[in-house]
Design a protein around this motif. Sequence first.
Motif, PDB file in Angstrom:
ATOM      1  N   MET A  12       0.842  -1.190   0.000  1.00 27.39           N
ATOM      2  CA  MET A  12       0.000   0.000   0.000  1.00 27.39           C
ATOM      3  C   MET A  12       0.882   1.246   0.000  1.00 27.39           C
ATOM      4  SD  MET A  12      -2.697   1.288   2.945  1.00 27.39           S
ATOM      5  CE  MET A  12      -3.601  -0.260   2.930  1.00 27.39           C
ATOM      6  N   LYS A  13       0.613   2.150  -0.939  1.00 26.01           N
ATOM      7  CA  LYS A  13       1.366   3.401  -1.011  1.00 26.01           C
ATOM      8  C   LYS A  13       0.520   4.529  -0.416  1.00 26.01           C
ATOM      9  CE  LYS A  13       4.684   2.662  -4.744  1.00 26.01           C
ATOM     10  NZ  LYS A  13       4.558   1.190  -4.776  1.00 26.01           N
ATOM     11  N   ILE A  14       1.084   5.167   0.595  1.00 27.04           N
ATOM     12  CA  ILE A  14       0.384   6.224   1.307  1.00 27.04           C
ATOM     13  C   ILE A  14       1.141   7.529   1.129  1.00 27.04           C
ATOM     14  CG2 ILE A  14      -0.389   7.037   3.568  1.00 27.04           C
ATOM     15  CD1 ILE A  14      -0.655   4.128   4.421  1.00 27.04           C
ATOM     16  N   ALA A  15       0.448   8.560   0.665  1.00 26.42           N
ATOM     17  CA  ALA A  15       1.025   9.896   0.589  1.00 26.42           C
ATOM     18  C   ALA A  15       0.766  10.604   1.912  1.00 26.42           C
ATOM     19  CB  ALA A  15       0.397  10.681  -0.559  1.00 26.42           C
ATOM     20  N   VAL A  16       1.795  11.248   2.433  1.00 31.41           N
ATOM     21  CA  VAL A  16       1.685  11.988   3.693  1.00 31.41           C
ATOM     22  C   VAL A  16       1.981  13.449   3.399  1.00 31.41           C
ATOM     23  CG1 VAL A  16       2.448  12.172   6.085  1.00 31.41           C
ATOM     24  CG2 VAL A  16       2.501   9.946   4.922  1.00 31.41           C
ATOM     25  N   ASP A  19      -6.678  21.290  -4.084  1.00 30.03           N
ATOM     26  CA  ASP A  19      -6.465  21.211  -5.528  1.00 30.03           C
ATOM     27  C   ASP A  19      -4.992  20.983  -5.852  1.00 30.03           C
ATOM     28  OD1 ASP A  19      -9.123  21.586  -6.062  1.00 30.03           O
ATOM     29  OD2 ASP A  19      -8.927  23.655  -6.772  1.00 30.03           O
ATOM     30  N   ASN A  20      -4.122  21.744  -5.209  1.00 30.75           N
ATOM     31  CA  ASN A  20      -2.697  21.668  -5.522  1.00 30.75           C
ATOM     32  C   ASN A  20      -2.069  20.349  -5.074  1.00 30.75           C
ATOM     33  OD1 ASN A  20      -2.583  24.217  -6.719  1.00 30.75           O
ATOM     34  ND2 ASN A  20      -2.287  25.232  -4.754  1.00 30.75           N
ATOM     35  N   VAL A  21      -2.477  19.862  -3.909  1.00 33.27           N
ATOM     36  CA  VAL A  21      -1.932  18.594  -3.430  1.00 33.27           C
ATOM     37  C   VAL A  21      -2.401  17.446  -4.316  1.00 33.27           C
ATOM     38  CG1 VAL A  21      -1.936  16.944  -1.522  1.00 33.27           C
ATOM     39  CG2 VAL A  21      -1.631  19.382  -1.061  1.00 33.27           C
ATOM     40  N   TYR A  22      -3.686  17.400  -4.635  1.00 32.50           N
ATOM     41  CA  TYR A  22      -4.184  16.327  -5.498  1.00 32.50           C
ATOM     42  C   TYR A  22      -3.557  16.391  -6.893  1.00 32.50           C
ATOM     43  CZ  TYR A  22      -7.861  15.416  -2.014  1.00 32.50           C
ATOM     44  OH  TYR A  22      -8.556  15.096  -0.875  1.00 32.50           O
ATOM     45  N   LYS A  23      -3.357  17.593  -7.397  1.00 28.01           N
ATOM     46  CA  LYS A  23      -2.720  17.759  -8.707  1.00 28.01           C
ATOM     47  C   LYS A  23      -1.285  17.229  -8.682  1.00 28.01           C
ATOM     48  CE  LYS A  23      -3.543  21.705 -10.564  1.00 28.01           C
ATOM     49  NZ  LYS A  23      -3.486  23.164 -10.876  1.00 28.01           N
ATOM     50  N   THR A  24      -0.590  17.492  -7.596  1.00 31.22           N
ATOM     51  CA  THR A  24       0.784  16.992  -7.456  1.00 31.22           C
ATOM     52  C   THR A  24       0.809  15.474  -7.410  1.00 31.22           C
ATOM     53  OG1 THR A  24       1.406  18.993  -6.234  1.00 31.22           O
ATOM     54  CG2 THR A  24       2.878  17.102  -6.058  1.00 31.22           C
ATOM     55  N   LEU A  25      -0.124  14.871  -6.683  1.00 27.60           N
ATOM     56  CA  LEU A  25      -0.165  13.411  -6.586  1.00 27.60           C
ATOM     57  C   LEU A  25      -0.497  12.776  -7.936  1.00 27.60           C
ATOM     58  CD1 LEU A  25      -1.968  12.947  -3.142  1.00 27.60           C
ATOM     59  CD2 LEU A  25       0.467  12.709  -3.645  1.00 27.60           C
ATOM     60  N   ASP A  47       9.342  20.908   1.406  1.00 27.97           N
ATOM     61  CA  ASP A  47       9.173  19.467   1.617  1.00 27.97           C
ATOM     62  C   ASP A  47       7.863  19.189   2.350  1.00 27.97           C
ATOM     63  OD1 ASP A  47      11.663  18.664   0.471  1.00 27.97           O
ATOM     64  OD2 ASP A  47      12.678  19.380   2.263  1.00 27.97           O
ATOM     65  N   PHE A  48       6.755  19.248   1.608  1.00 31.87           N
ATOM     66  CA  PHE A  48       5.448  19.085   2.229  1.00 31.87           C
ATOM     67  C   PHE A  48       4.825  17.725   1.965  1.00 31.87           C
ATOM     68  CE2 PHE A  48       4.439  20.627  -2.018  1.00 31.87           C
ATOM     69  CZ  PHE A  48       3.334  19.877  -2.383  1.00 31.87           C
ATOM     70  N   LEU A  49       5.452  16.891   1.150  1.00 31.45           N
ATOM     71  CA  LEU A  49       4.822  15.657   0.713  1.00 31.45           C
ATOM     72  C   LEU A  49       5.839  14.526   0.643  1.00 31.45           C
ATOM     73  CD1 LEU A  49       2.089  14.567  -0.402  1.00 31.45           C
ATOM     74  CD2 LEU A  49       2.952  15.103  -2.683  1.00 31.45           C
ATOM     75  N   GLN A  50       5.453  13.349   1.115  1.00 27.59           N
ATOM     76  CA  GLN A  50       6.287  12.154   1.012  1.00 27.59           C
ATOM     77  C   GLN A  50       5.403  10.941   0.767  1.00 27.59           C
ATOM     78  OE1 GLN A  50      10.310  13.229   3.162  1.00 27.59           O
ATOM     79  NE2 GLN A  50       9.852  11.787   1.564  1.00 27.59           N
ATOM     80  N   ILE A  51       6.001   9.896   0.226  1.00 28.38           N
ATOM     81  CA  ILE A  51       5.285   8.653  -0.045  1.00 28.38           C
ATOM     82  C   ILE A  51       5.869   7.549   0.832  1.00 28.38           C
ATOM     83  CG2 ILE A  51       4.555   7.001  -1.795  1.00 28.38           C
ATOM     84  CD1 ILE A  51       3.603   9.873  -2.291  1.00 28.38           C
ATOM     85  N   VAL A  52       4.980   6.813   1.488  1.00 23.64           N
ATOM     86  CA  VAL A  52       5.379   5.677   2.323  1.00 23.64           C
ATOM     87  C   VAL A  52       4.765   4.420   1.731  1.00 23.64           C
ATOM     88  CG1 VAL A  52       5.425   4.747   4.660  1.00 23.64           C
ATOM     89  CG2 VAL A  52       5.207   7.207   4.323  1.00 23.64           C
ATOM     90  N   GLU A  53       5.533   3.370   1.673  1.00 26.19           N
ATOM     91  CA  GLU A  53       4.993   2.076   1.244  1.00 26.19           C
ATOM     92  C   GLU A  53       4.936   1.155   2.446  1.00 26.19           C
ATOM     93  OE1 GLU A  53       6.673   0.513  -2.285  1.00 26.19           O
ATOM     94  OE2 GLU A  53       5.358  -1.246  -2.327  1.00 26.19           O
ATOM     95  N   ILE A  54       3.746   0.675   2.749  1.00 25.65           N
ATOM     96  CA  ILE A  54       3.519  -0.164   3.926  1.00 25.65           C
ATOM     97  C   ILE A  54       2.994  -1.519   3.482  1.00 25.65           C
ATOM     98  CG2 ILE A  54       2.066  -0.436   5.987  1.00 25.65           C
ATOM     99  CD1 ILE A  54       2.247   2.460   6.498  1.00 25.65           C
ATOM    100  N   GLU A  55       3.500  -2.558   4.098  1.00 26.75           N
ATOM    101  CA  GLU A  55       3.016  -3.901   3.807  1.00 26.75           C
ATOM    102  C   GLU A  55       1.564  -4.010   4.248  1.00 26.75           C
ATOM    103  OE1 GLU A  55       5.347  -7.062   5.326  1.00 26.75           O
ATOM    104  OE2 GLU A  55       7.222  -6.374   4.415  1.00 26.75           O
TER     105      GLU A  55
END
Length: 416
Positions: free
Chosen positions: A1-5, A14-20, A257-265
Amino acid sequence: MKIAVEGCMHGELDNVYKTLKHLEETQNIKIDLLLCCGDFQAVRNEQDLKSMNVPPKFRSMNSFWKYYSGLEVAPYPTIFIGGNHEASNYLWEMYYGGWAAPNIYFLGVAGVIKFGNVRIGGLSGIYNARHYKSGHFERPPYDQSTIRSVYHVREYDVHKLMQIEEPIDIFLSHDWPVRITDCGDWRELVRRKPFFKQEIEEGRLGSKAASQLLGKLKPQYWFSAHLHCKFAALVQHGEGGPLTKFLALDKCLPRRDFLQIVEIESEAGPYEIQYDEEWLAITRRFNSIFPLTPKGADFRGVNLEMDDCRQWVRSRLQQRGCKPFEFVKTAPCYDPSQSNFHGSFAGCPRNPQTESLLQFLDLPYLLDKNPESTDLSPYPSRSIGRGPVDYDSEDIPIDDLEDDDLSNVQDVETEL
């Protein structure tokens, strides 16, 4: 599972969803969930702006109203906690958690939910010792005092979270646990933010309540925001004990640095947000001492044996299912064609989601109970300089995010 934080949202959905979306397309990945660590600003209309602790000249509708109205739909399941710049009147309707808009879930003043088999907990607000042992005495419309105290963390909510026994995978808090800087590169932090130095040295930077929860819950991940900078730490819970990967993120601005992606089992999807059995049992057990006046909760006499309560909740969930109750609008939505909102203040409306949850748990509705007095919490005038508690001086309106600003999106594992 990939989670954006995401750190502080400040209404820039709008801007965060556009970035994702851009990230998914360019890196050929699929993001399953977005988590936001506070200052989400779920502002439905101009009346809500009056319940947000932001100077009038900085008040802006931003983009949440589009998702509340149905003009836009969140492209990712989104879970958020409250910070210190929120439409507090709206969040109070959903004290126990609920859908702030379709596909956008507020975790509550304190709460735990499941997303697939990933267990996510959170604590809204920021720590202030002055109000920590008080009850939730604030009611809209807020005055100059209560508009600030309403988002201060209360012992009652922390105490409920301290009853959790089953493992938490991810925990969200707006401000950082106190002394978390001891577990990371605090010297580099001070180089970038020299005004933190004295508070770090004196052990005052952060929340004592969050630190207490970190030591008890020991989640795999802990994410925060509030201080508008990125900071990573690794917390070792005792010799040979579990590790917590901590990450604080910035606010939504270009080249920050407002956004990061975490991958969780996790188990295979599709995933959906569901109620958590243990948390509902804790909520049911402690609701009888819910403090709604300046006086704090009296925890004496509360039966901490949870087996019977868990069994009761489990039976109810088996009958109904674990999906949260459906989103319902409770206020008119902003209309950009009208420059001013002229509606009268609606008081403290009962959100049907909250009513349905309380009926499901066989609990009374208490959120509109009047406190004993309205002038209960004198608060000092706003400080212009940076203080040790609220950090309001940096919380200013944000600029538009540039579409190609993806330099701040990295895999969190490389930071931790």
